[in-house]
Scaffold this motif. Structure first.
Motif, mmCIF file in Angstrom:
data_model
loop_
_atom_site.group_PDB
_atom_site.id
_atom_site.type_symbol
_atom_site.label_atom_id
_atom_site.label_comp_id
_atom_site.label_asym_id
_atom_site.label_seq_id
_atom_site.Cartn_x
_atom_site.Cartn_y
_atom_site.Cartn_z
ATOM 1 N N HIS A 198 0.829 -1.201 0.000
ATOM 2 C CA HIS A 198 0.000 0.000 0.000
ATOM 3 C C HIS A 198 0.867 1.256 0.000
ATOM 4 O O HIS A 198 0.338 2.364 0.123
ATOM 5 C CB HIS A 198 -0.910 0.009 1.236
ATOM 6 C CG HIS A 198 -1.842 -1.149 1.274
ATOM 7 N ND1 HIS A 198 -2.872 -1.307 0.366
ATOM 8 C CD2 HIS A 198 -1.905 -2.233 2.077
ATOM 9 C CE1 HIS A 198 -3.533 -2.426 0.629
ATOM 10 N NE2 HIS A 198 -2.958 -3.006 1.660
ATOM 11 N N GLU A 199 2.196 1.068 -0.139
ATOM 12 C CA GLU A 199 3.108 2.215 -0.076
ATOM 13 C C GLU A 199 3.205 2.868 -1.451
ATOM 14 O O GLU A 199 4.024 2.511 -2.286
ATOM 15 C CB GLU A 199 4.492 1.766 0.407
ATOM 16 C CG GLU A 199 4.508 1.168 1.799
ATOM 17 C CD GLU A 199 4.122 2.186 2.867
ATOM 18 O OE1 GLU A 199 4.299 3.397 2.637
ATOM 19 O OE2 GLU A 199 3.635 1.762 3.929
ATOM 20 N N MET A 200 2.350 3.856 -1.676
ATOM 21 C CA MET A 200 2.294 4.501 -2.989
ATOM 22 C C MET A 200 3.572 5.284 -3.293
ATOM 23 O O MET A 200 3.982 5.385 -4.442
ATOM 24 C CB MET A 200 1.077 5.428 -3.069
ATOM 25 C CG MET A 200 -0.238 4.731 -2.778
ATOM 26 S SD MET A 200 -0.592 3.389 -3.938
ATOM 27 C CE MET A 200 -2.000 2.635 -3.129
ATOM 28 N N GLY A 201 4.192 5.829 -2.232
ATOM 29 C CA GLY A 201 5.441 6.554 -2.431
ATOM 30 C C GLY A 201 6.528 5.649 -2.974
ATOM 31 O O GLY A 201 7.288 6.034 -3.869
ATOM 32 N N PHE A 202 6.602 4.428 -2.433
ATOM 33 C CA PHE A 202 7.575 3.464 -2.939
ATOM 34 C C PHE A 202 7.265 3.112 -4.388
ATOM 35 O O PHE A 202 8.168 3.034 -5.228
ATOM 36 C CB PHE A 202 7.572 2.189 -2.081
ATOM 37 C CG PHE A 202 8.400 1.085 -2.669
ATOM 38 C CD1 PHE A 202 9.776 1.089 -2.539
ATOM 39 C CD2 PHE A 202 7.809 0.052 -3.391
ATOM 40 C CE1 PHE A 202 10.560 0.089 -3.112
ATOM 41 C CE2 PHE A 202 8.575 -0.948 -3.960
ATOM 42 C CZ PHE A 202 9.956 -0.928 -3.818
ATOM 43 N N ALA A 203 5.992 2.902 -4.688
ATOM 44 C CA ALA A 203 5.607 2.571 -6.067
ATOM 45 C C ALA A 203 6.044 3.675 -7.023
ATOM 46 O O ALA A 203 6.608 3.411 -8.088
ATOM 47 C CB ALA A 203 4.098 2.345 -6.158
ATOM 48 N N ARG A 204 5.819 4.908 -6.623
ATOM 49 C CA ARG A 204 6.213 6.044 -7.479
ATOM 50 C C ARG A 204 7.728 6.079 -7.676
ATOM 51 O O ARG A 204 8.223 6.368 -8.755
ATOM 52 C CB ARG A 204 5.760 7.359 -6.838
ATOM 53 C CG ARG A 204 4.305 7.711 -7.113
ATOM 54 C CD ARG A 204 4.124 9.225 -6.971
ATOM 55 N NE ARG A 204 2.806 9.618 -7.467
ATOM 56 C CZ ARG A 204 1.748 9.822 -6.702
ATOM 57 N NH1 ARG A 204 1.838 9.631 -5.399
ATOM 58 N NH2 ARG A 204 0.599 10.210 -7.218
ATOM 59 N N ALA A 205 8.472 5.819 -6.593
ATOM 60 C CA ALA A 205 9.928 5.965 -6.635
ATOM 61 C C ALA A 205 10.619 4.803 -7.332
ATOM 62 O O ALA A 205 11.655 4.989 -7.975
ATOM 63 C CB ALA A 205 10.468 6.105 -5.212
ATOM 64 N N ALA A 206 10.058 3.594 -7.205
ATOM 65 C CA ALA A 206 10.815 2.404 -7.618
ATOM 66 C C ALA A 206 10.190 1.588 -8.740
ATOM 67 O O ALA A 206 10.889 0.861 -9.433
ATOM 68 C CB ALA A 206 11.024 1.492 -6.406
ATOM 69 N N ALA A 207 8.875 1.666 -8.908
ATOM 70 C CA ALA A 207 8.209 0.709 -9.806
ATOM 71 C C ALA A 207 8.272 1.139 -11.269
ATOM 72 O O ALA A 207 8.169 2.330 -11.585
ATOM 73 C CB ALA A 207 6.755 0.518 -9.384
ATOM 74 N N ASN A 208 8.437 0.155 -12.137
ATOM 75 C CA ASN A 208 8.245 0.377 -13.573
ATOM 76 C C ASN A 208 6.766 0.348 -13.928
ATOM 77 O O ASN A 208 6.319 1.049 -14.831
ATOM 78 C CB ASN A 208 8.965 -0.710 -14.394
ATOM 79 C CG ASN A 208 10.431 -0.801 -14.058
ATOM 80 O OD1 ASN A 208 10.826 -1.636 -13.254
ATOM 81 N ND2 ASN A 208 11.238 0.061 -14.640
ATOM 82 N N ARG A 209 6.034 -0.499 -13.186
ATOM 83 C CA ARG A 209 4.606 -0.636 -13.427
ATOM 84 C C ARG A 209 3.865 -0.763 -12.114
ATOM 85 O O ARG A 209 4.358 -1.395 -11.183
ATOM 86 C CB ARG A 209 4.321 -1.923 -14.235
ATOM 87 C CG ARG A 209 4.142 -1.709 -15.713
ATOM 88 C CD ARG A 209 3.663 -2.981 -16.380
ATOM 89 N NE ARG A 209 4.600 -4.078 -16.270
ATOM 90 C CZ ARG A 209 4.279 -5.347 -16.525
ATOM 91 N NH1 ARG A 209 3.056 -5.670 -16.877
ATOM 92 N NH2 ARG A 209 5.188 -6.296 -16.419
ATOM 93 N N ALA A 210 2.690 -0.191 -12.071
ATOM 94 C CA ALA A 210 1.774 -0.418 -10.956
ATOM 95 C C ALA A 210 0.548 -1.132 -11.514
ATOM 96 O O ALA A 210 0.106 -0.843 -12.633
ATOM 97 C CB ALA A 210 1.378 0.901 -10.300
ATOM 98 N N ILE A 211 0.036 -2.076 -10.730
ATOM 99 C CA ILE A 211 -1.094 -2.886 -11.166
ATOM 100 C C ILE A 211 -2.178 -2.806 -10.095
ATOM 101 O O ILE A 211 -1.880 -2.969 -8.909
ATOM 102 C CB ILE A 211 -0.655 -4.351 -11.371
ATOM 103 C CG1 ILE A 211 0.244 -4.452 -12.600
ATOM 104 C CG2 ILE A 211 -1.858 -5.286 -11.497
ATOM 105 C CD1 ILE A 211 0.871 -5.816 -12.786
ATOM 106 N N LEU A 212 -3.396 -2.551 -10.515
ATOM 107 C CA LEU A 212 -4.522 -2.613 -9.582
ATOM 108 C C LEU A 212 -5.263 -3.921 -9.798
ATOM 109 O O LEU A 212 -5.661 -4.234 -10.915
ATOM 110 C CB LEU A 212 -5.501 -1.453 -9.788
ATOM 111 C CG LEU A 212 -6.715 -1.557 -8.853
ATOM 112 C CD1 LEU A 212 -6.381 -1.029 -7.465
ATOM 113 C CD2 LEU A 212 -7.932 -0.833 -9.399
ATOM 114 N N MET A 213 -5.415 -4.672 -8.699
ATOM 115 C CA MET A 213 -6.224 -5.893 -8.737
ATOM 116 C C MET A 213 -7.500 -5.694 -7.947
ATOM 117 O O MET A 213 -7.520 -4.984 -6.936
ATOM 118 C CB MET A 213 -5.452 -7.085 -8.163
ATOM 119 C CG MET A 213 -4.397 -7.638 -9.095
ATOM 120 S SD MET A 213 -3.689 -9.212 -8.485
ATOM 121 C CE MET A 213 -5.067 -10.347 -8.762
#
Length: 245
Positions: A198-213
């Motif tokens: 649930h860490e959106m900040g981490f997703a923004r900083a590190a992820a190439n892709r975000a997926i909603l299930m």
């Protein structure tokens, strides 16, 4: 290049409780990619993660990890040696010191001698910032420190892929960042990572892709900046309106 993780039409039913947890999930993840999976509780996120290293058996479909299909006991063991997993709970051996927690699987599974395993363990404890705690027992550590030990223990097996199942959700707020910093460094080093969080900040900083299930299906996937700021699906907009402040 073939994806390092290939998931094709995967279904999982928990028949005892009448839950169709995964409903035809399709997903490819490339080597070196960081994918963050978000979604409400019960959406199938953790079930999907556990299917990737066959901690959970799926009912139909296909999962191939690093070219190995998850269709036999021999293959499952081969895949598990390539995939590290970090759970919500730290799952450290309470009767072993931090150092011994890192040595055990290296010697038993990777068949390393003591000196080699010892050097790897010490280097990794330094990497995650807790080398001073090598002789401590888990009960003597904070939650954030225990989770960093768990990450180091998984890395000691030289995995090609790291799976994280809500690794910060059991932590006090001030400890969350120290674990996310370790994960961020791993991402920068090119580790393939699938993270349920649930860490959106981490997703923004590190992820190439975000997926909603949601309801056992992938609703939407996009680069995090796009998914969070301009989602195309109404379900995504509704979920993000509750979690983004």
């Amino acid at each position: 290049m073939d994806p390092i993780i290939h998931i094709e039409n995967v279904h999982k039913v928990f028949s005892s409780v009448g839950v169709h947890a995964l409903q035809g999930v399709n997903l490819d993840i490339n080597s070196g990619e960081v994918v963050v999976i978000i979604g409400p509780s019960g959406s199938g996120k953790s079930t999907l993660l556990r299917c990737i290293n066959r901690l959970e058996e799926y009912d139909r479909g296909l999962i191939v990890v690093d070219g190995i299909p998850l269709n036999s006991a021999k293959n499952i063991n081969a895949v598990r040696t390539e995939v590290g997993m970090v759970f919500q709970q730290f799952n450290l051996f309470p009767h072993l010191t931090v150092l011994d927690n890192l040595l055990l699987a290296q010697k038993v599974v990777r068949k390393r001698n003591h000196n080699e395993a010892f050097k790897i363990a010490r280097d990794l404890l330094d990497k995650v910032g807790i080398s001073s705690k090598e002789n401590s027992y888990p009960i003597q550590l904070s939650g954030g420190q225990q989770q960093r030990v768990a990450i180091a223990r998984a890395l000691a097996m030289n995995p090609k892929i790291m799976l994280f199942d809500e690794p910060t959700s059991a932590l006090d707020p001030e400890m969350i960042q120290e674990v996310l910093d370790v994960m961020l460094n791993l991402a920068k080093e090119g580790m393939t990572m699938v993270v349920v969080s649930h860490e959106m900040g981490f997703a923004r900083a590190a992820a190439n892709r975000a997926i909603l299930m949601d309801n056992g299906q992938i609703v939407e996937e996009a680069p995090p900046d796009v998914l969070f700021s301009n989602p195309s699906q109404e379900r995504t907009k509704a979920f993000l309106s509750k979690v983004l402040h």
